[in-house]
Design a protein around this motif. Structure first.
Motif, short mmCIF file in Angstrom:
data_model
loop_
_atom_site.label_atom_id
_atom_site.label_comp_id
_atom_site.label_asym_id
_atom_site.label_seq_id
_atom_site.Cartn_x
_atom_site.Cartn_y
_atom_site.Cartn_z
N ASP A 131 0.83 -1.20 0.00
CA ASP A 131 0.00 0.00 0.00
C ASP A 131 0.87 1.26 0.00
O ASP A 131 0.52 2.26 -0.64
CB ASP A 131 -0.92 0.00 1.21
CG ASP A 131 -1.90 1.17 1.19
OD1 ASP A 131 -2.66 1.27 0.21
OD2 ASP A 131 -1.87 1.99 2.13
N ASP A 182 -1.35 -2.85 -6.04
CA ASP A 182 -2.55 -3.64 -5.72
C ASP A 182 -2.14 -4.93 -5.01
O ASP A 182 -1.42 -5.76 -5.58
CB ASP A 182 -3.30 -3.95 -7.01
CG ASP A 182 -4.68 -4.56 -6.78
OD1 ASP A 182 -4.90 -5.11 -5.69
OD2 ASP A 182 -5.51 -4.48 -7.70
N ILE A 183 -2.61 -5.10 -3.77
CA ILE A 183 -2.23 -6.30 -3.00
C ILE A 183 -2.83 -7.56 -3.59
O ILE A 183 -2.41 -8.67 -3.23
CB ILE A 183 -2.65 -6.15 -1.52
CG1 ILE A 183 -4.17 -5.98 -1.41
CG2 ILE A 183 -1.92 -4.99 -0.86
CD1 ILE A 183 -4.67 -5.99 0.02
N ASN A 184 -3.80 -7.43 -4.48
CA ASN A 184 -4.44 -8.61 -5.09
C ASN A 184 -3.73 -9.07 -6.35
O ASN A 184 -4.15 -10.03 -6.98
CB ASN A 184 -5.91 -8.31 -5.40
CG ASN A 184 -6.71 -8.02 -4.14
OD1 ASN A 184 -6.62 -8.77 -3.16
ND2 ASN A 184 -7.49 -6.94 -4.17
N LYS A 185 -2.67 -8.36 -6.72
CA LYS A 185 -1.92 -8.73 -7.91
C LYS A 185 -0.54 -9.22 -7.52
O LYS A 185 0.00 -8.86 -6.48
CB LYS A 185 -1.80 -7.53 -8.87
CG LYS A 185 -3.13 -7.09 -9.46
CD LYS A 185 -2.95 -5.91 -10.40
CE LYS A 185 -4.26 -5.48 -11.00
NZ LYS A 185 -4.10 -4.29 -11.90
N ASP A 186 0.02 -10.04 -8.39
CA ASP A 186 1.36 -10.60 -8.15
C ASP A 186 2.36 -9.81 -8.98
O ASP A 186 2.34 -9.87 -10.21
CB ASP A 186 1.37 -12.08 -8.55
CG ASP A 186 2.64 -12.79 -8.13
OD1 ASP A 186 3.39 -12.21 -7.33
OD2 ASP A 186 2.88 -13.91 -8.62
N TYR A 187 3.24 -9.06 -8.30
CA TYR A 187 4.19 -8.20 -9.00
C TYR A 187 5.61 -8.76 -8.94
O TYR A 187 6.02 -9.36 -7.94
CB TYR A 187 4.20 -6.80 -8.37
CG TYR A 187 3.00 -5.96 -8.70
CD1 TYR A 187 2.96 -5.21 -9.88
CD2 TYR A 187 1.91 -5.90 -7.83
CE1 TYR A 187 1.86 -4.43 -10.19
CE2 TYR A 187 0.81 -5.11 -8.13
CZ TYR A 187 0.79 -4.38 -9.31
OH TYR A 187 -0.29 -3.60 -9.62
N ASN A 194 3.38 -6.29 -13.36
CA ASN A 194 2.43 -7.34 -13.04
C ASN A 194 2.84 -8.61 -13.75
O ASN A 194 3.04 -8.63 -14.97
CB ASN A 194 1.03 -6.89 -13.51
CG ASN A 194 -0.07 -7.85 -13.08
OD1 ASN A 194 0.18 -9.00 -12.73
ND2 ASN A 194 -1.30 -7.36 -13.13
#
Length: 484
Positions: A441, A446-451, A481
């Motif tokens: 954050d 986005d914590i819902n994506k895998d970076y 991403n």
């Protein structure tokens, strides 16, 4: 068939022949089109001021040009810019090429009051340098001061192509604070626009591709007059405004007649310069656009001030004010305070300051104009200014925005123009090392994506968001991403 029909038919056949042979007169329209397409990404190049002040000479110019083609051109740099003084007949220190005056009293002008190359420093003129620049596939730039030379006004030279003279258009109350060589031009006077037209036509005839125009930012009428003059010259020329410092944001419409806007004072190799860049970044974030870039001055890496050898009795770290006081008191003799800051030296930046400096330039989309001497440029400096990620981030053309500020830590983020990816700079703005952990954050990811996150200066993938950041240092990250 009557005569009128024969003439009409002849005219038609001539037009068809011209079109068929490709001789369509497109020069004016093409010039306008090219001008609109200039500087779609931040310009990249070299400017002579940091390394040679206003005293660049022919031999050094050609040496830097060849080094430019070898070291910078392969990485996308293209503008070779000669800064001020190219027209000055400088007094020299006996037996040397070093200047004995800060700004030349004697200027080389022609019968129309237009500046010509110095016979002192450019005995063969600028044509060999401009021609060689173009032969190497590079673009040539030059510095100009706002207004008309005072010597032209004193001699009352004619404004080319008009019935007017220099004294008809000069505003003798408008004088640059730090360079008294010119008077301003009163754009309300007949002949004023024509004077700038004649100067831009000369620049076009010479083959100039880039104009750095100084002492111009506070004068919107002259900014617009020069823009009109460039347009009528029919040669596309990048138009760069200087100097920076106190720049009025409310004059943005006039500024956007140009391609670059200086928003800082002269930036040198010290923490003060870095701080000034950060302050300008805050003020101007979001004002960039393709064809118009917020400019934070040159990159002072490598050898600086080569034409200002340190005089005897000077330590080298004194301010100009301190030197002036010593001259007045008689403690120092035969010393001229020359253009630029300080004396001949290698850049005083620490490596951490250099990392911070170049990362800031990348994330802010400021034009990348190298300032140090190119033939003698050290490997570390060259590696920074030609780094692939620095150039990719900069040429992405988005001025990053501030997303986090706490405990002297600033995080700036520049998203990619078209992908779920980009670059992040975590800057330690304090004079002591800091160790800190951050969340997704904090980085506005986005914590819902895998970076995939990569530490550019450490050259390794990031496993967690805990970093040790040196004093005045930076962590430079690239993120993407994993699904793209």
């Amino acid at each position: 068939m009557n005569i009128k029909n024969i003439n009409a038919l002849s005219f038609f056949l001539v037009i068809m022949l011209v079109i068929g042979l490709g001789f369509v007169p497109i020069k004016i329209n093409q010039g306008k089109k090219d001008q609109l397409n200039l500087a779609k990404t931040p310009p990249m190049g070299w400017n002579s001021f940091d390394s040679y002040g206003v005293y660049l000479h022919e031999e050094a110019a050609l040496a830097n040009l060849e080094a430019f083609a070898k070291k910078l051109k392969p990485h996308g740099y293209e503008y070779f810019v000669i800064d001020a003084g190219w027209f000055g007949e400088f007094k020299l220190k006996e037996g040397t090429i070093y200047p004995a005056e800060k700004h030349a009293v004697e200027l080389n002008i022609n019968e129309y009051g237009l500046l010509q190359p110095s016979k002192t420093y450019f005995p063969n003129g600028l044509k060999p340098i401009i021609d060689r620049c173009h032969e190497l596939g590079l673009k040539f730039g030059i510095h100009l001061m706002r207004g008309i030379p005072r010597v032209a006004v004193e001699n009352n030279t004619k404004v080319k192509g008009t019935e007017y003279f220099a004294q008809d258009i000069a505003d003798t109350t408008s004088i640059c604070d730090w360079n008294h060589q010119n008077y301003g031009v009163d754009m309300s006077k007949p002949g004023a626009q024509e004077f700038y037209n004649s100067l831009m036509n000369q620049m076009a005839d010479w083959g100039v591709d880039f104009l750095k125009y100084d002492d111009l930012v506070p004068y919107p009428e002259e900014i617009e007059g020069i823009a009109r003059a460039i347009k009528q010259s029919e040669r596309p020329m990048v138009y760069s405004l200087s100097p920076g410092g106190t720049v009025d944001v409310n004059a943005i419409d006039a500024f956007k007649k140009a391609n670059m806007l200086r928003v800082t004072p002269d930036i040198w190799d010290d923490q003060e310069g870095l701080d000034q860049c950060f302050a300008a970044w805050r003020k101007w974030q979001g004002q960039e656009a393709p064809g118009f870039w917020i400019d934070m001055d040159m990159i002072p890496f490598g050898q600086l001030q080569l034409m200002s050898p340190k005089p005897q009795g000077v330590k080298g770290d004194e301010t100009k004010k301190e030197i002036s006081e010593k001259i007045k008191s008689g403690e120092l003799h035969n010393i001229e305070l020359l253009a630029g800051k300080g004396w001949h030296r290698h850049s005083h930046f620490t490596k951490d300051q250099m990392y911070t400096f170049i990362t800031l330039r990348a994330l802010s989309a400021s034009p990348l104009m190298m300032g140090g001497d190119l033939p003698s440029l050290d490997d570390f400096s060259l590696k920074l200014v030609t780094n692939d990620d620095i150039i990719a981030c900069n040429q992405n053309g988005i001025m990053g925005h501030l997303i986090y500020e706490k405990n002297n830590i600033e995080i700036w983020k520049t998203p990619h123009t078209s992908e779920d990816s980009g670059w992040i700079g975590i800057f330690n703005r304090s004079a002591k090392k800091q160790s800190m952990s951050f969340s997704m954050d904090d980085l506005k990811l986005d914590i819902n994506k895998d970076y995939f996150i990569y530490n550019i200066w450490k050259e390794r993938e990031v496993g967690n968001l805990f970093f040790d950041i040196n004093a005045n240092g930076v962590v430079f990250l690239k993120y993407s991403n994993k699904l793209i």
